[in-house]
Design an enzyme around this catalytic site. Structure first.
Site, mmCIF file in Angstrom:
data_model
loop_
_atom_site.group_PDB
_atom_site.id
_atom_site.type_symbol
_atom_site.label_atom_id
_atom_site.label_comp_id
_atom_site.label_asym_id
_atom_site.label_seq_id
_atom_site.Cartn_x
_atom_site.Cartn_y
_atom_site.Cartn_z
ATOM 1 C CE LYS A 71 -4.037 -2.012 -0.118
ATOM 2 N NZ LYS A 71 -3.675 -3.434 -0.209
HETATM 3 C C1 PLP Z 1 -10.104 -2.600 -1.645
HETATM 4 C C2 PLP Z 1 -9.496 -3.330 -0.490
HETATM 5 N N1 PLP Z 1 -10.167 -3.388 0.663
HETATM 6 C C3 PLP Z 1 -9.660 -4.016 1.741
HETATM 7 C C4 PLP Z 1 -8.425 -4.629 1.690
HETATM 8 C C5 PLP Z 1 -7.909 -5.354 2.901
HETATM 9 O O1 PLP Z 1 -6.763 -4.754 3.391
HETATM 10 P P1 PLP Z 1 -5.849 -5.520 4.465
HETATM 11 O O2 PLP Z 1 -4.942 -6.423 3.708
HETATM 12 O O3 PLP Z 1 -5.107 -4.431 5.183
HETATM 13 O O4 PLP Z 1 -6.769 -6.253 5.367
HETATM 14 C C6 PLP Z 1 -7.684 -4.603 0.520
HETATM 15 C C7 PLP Z 1 -6.370 -5.228 0.458
HETATM 16 O O5 PLP Z 1 -5.644 -5.195 -0.487
HETATM 17 C C8 PLP Z 1 -8.230 -3.924 -0.615
HETATM 18 O O6 PLP Z 1 -7.556 -3.869 -1.758
#
Ligand code: PLP
Length: 399
Positions: free
Chosen positions: A189
């Site tokens: 990210k």
């Molecule tokens: C659009 C979206 N929402 C939620 C998430 C979940 O993030 P995390 O990996 O921090 O749980 C991601 C992860 O890539 C994502 O791309």
């Protein structure tokens, strides 16, 4: 052969120093550094409260729980997203209602949301995704933005801003518009803590619920018990909560990343501008549409779409680029095509025409701060050759 990976983590600020401070402090889990990270993050986005967690998935789950989502409830989710956006709805026994997105941006638009609200008056919550780092049109001066429409319909909104820090729309930071916004600090990210996330809100009651549920439903966290005058063993359990807290070790990395967030974003913007300029008239290629100024976009992704004029399929294109050392990815295979959601909700591809058109051709190109202009030029040349019908056969043989 040159190698351009799809993604590269950049930790060239004070990450090491802050992590060493934590290691030497003797307190590795959630404490002062996490508190500081939360405080700095509220300042960065312009929200009243922030709660650091160990993923954006956890933040989304806590957000829906705090809003009181229950079994049988229905929640709008775009089909063009990562599964986390929809799986958290299932954690609570509720059901996602999948929405198509706009071609070009992969975003929900006010028009899509307005129609969905009319068709599904029973839905309680909407989770818009600020896809790729571009904020959706949440507010509008004529009160017809996504948040405005939802407010008028009594639908609560949890923004999935996993891709969107730092990002702005109409001069306001993502995280400052709505009720609850959830960010991701996963390794790929725009800023990272390895794994991690942040929930922000202006609503004190929601914040209190989220904070308690973040750590087992306990009314006082360990740091509070350790530092308070009241005896440290004393706590109560007020709900069956979760184990979603962010450790100080991760928060230390986050603090260093946060200091450099705008500089890191600017470097991503440089990559995006390069692609927009160099790939503008390549036949067969649709570039991402930006409805915000380039400087307001977090540029987590640079997703292109091979259209029907492309001489190769998406998968052939990915293979060709890989053969020339260029890493790519796909965002996303839409959720209506994933076995679990497709079978459980009997979803049909023809109900999602824009997402289908995107999915058939979508490829995400490398974007990260350390991607130099020479690498970007190489990626663009490789793309042009992959899509050049006249040269393609010989070029492939030479690889
Ligand atoms: C659009 C979206 N929402 C939620 C998430 C979940 O993030 P995390 O990996 O921090 O749980 C991601 C992860 O890539 C994502 O791309």
């Amino acid at each position: 052969m040159k190698k351009v990976p799809f993604c590269q983590v950049v930790c060239d600020g004070r990450e090491e120093q802050y992590v060493i401070d934590v290691l030497r402090s003797g307190w590795l889990t959630t404490a002062g550094k996490t508190l500081e990270f939360e405080q700095r993050f509220t300042q960065a986005v312009g929200a009243n409260f922030a709660c650091a967690v160990n993923s954006c998935t956890a933040a989304l789950h806590l957000a829906l729980e705090a809003l009181g989502v229950r079994p049988g409830d229905r929640v709008f989710v775009p089909t063009m997203t990562f599964t986390a956006t929809a799986e958290v709805v299932r954690y609570l026994g509720a059901d996602p209602v999948f929405l198509d997105v706009e071609y070009g941006t992969s975003l929900l638009t006010p028009a899509i949301v307005e129609q969905a609200l009319r068709q599904h008056p029973e839905v309680k919550v909407l989770i818009p995704v600020h896809f790729g780092g571009q904020a959706a049109e949440m507010t509008r001066s004529d009160d017809a933005g996504i948040l405005d429409l939802c407010r008028q319909a009594g639908v609560r909104v949890v923004e999935d801003a996993a891709h969107a820090f730092p990002a702005r729309r109409d001069g306001r930071m993502v995280g400052s518009f709505g009720e609850i916004t959830c960010f991701s600090f996963y390794a790929n990210k725009t800023i990272t803590t390895g794994e991690g996330g942040m929930l922000v809100t202006d609503d004190e009651e929601l914040y209190r619920r989220v904070k308690i549920m973040r750590l087992h439903g306990i009314d006082r966290d360990v740091w509070n018990r350790f530092t308070a005058a009241k005896p440290s063993w004393e706590y109560d359990v007020v709900a069956p909560g979760f184990k979603y807290n962010l450790p100080d070790l991760a928060a230390a990395i986050g603090l260093a990343q946060l200091e450099r967030a705008e500089a890191l974003r600017r470097e991503r913007e440089r990559c995006a501008r390069f692609y927009l300029r160099e790939l503008a008239s390549v036949p067969g290629l649709d570039l991402p549409v930006s409805r915000v100024p380039e400087a307001d976009h977090a540029w987590h992704l640079f997703p292109v779409v091979l259209n029907k004029h492309a001489p190769v399929s998406r998968n052939e294109f990915i293979t060709l680029l890989a053969e020339h050392g260029v890493g790519t990815s796909v965002h996303y295979k839409p959720l209506h095509r994933m076995t679990y959601y497709r079978e459980r909700y009997q979803l049909r591809a023809e109900d999602f025409p824009n997402a289908e058109r995107i999915w058939q051709g979508c490829v995400s190109l490398p974007v990260y701060p350390t991607l130099g202009d020479e690498d970007l030029a190489y990626v663009c040349d490789t793309i042009k050759q992959a899509l050049d019908v006249s040269r393609q056969t010989n070029w492939r043989r030479a690889a």
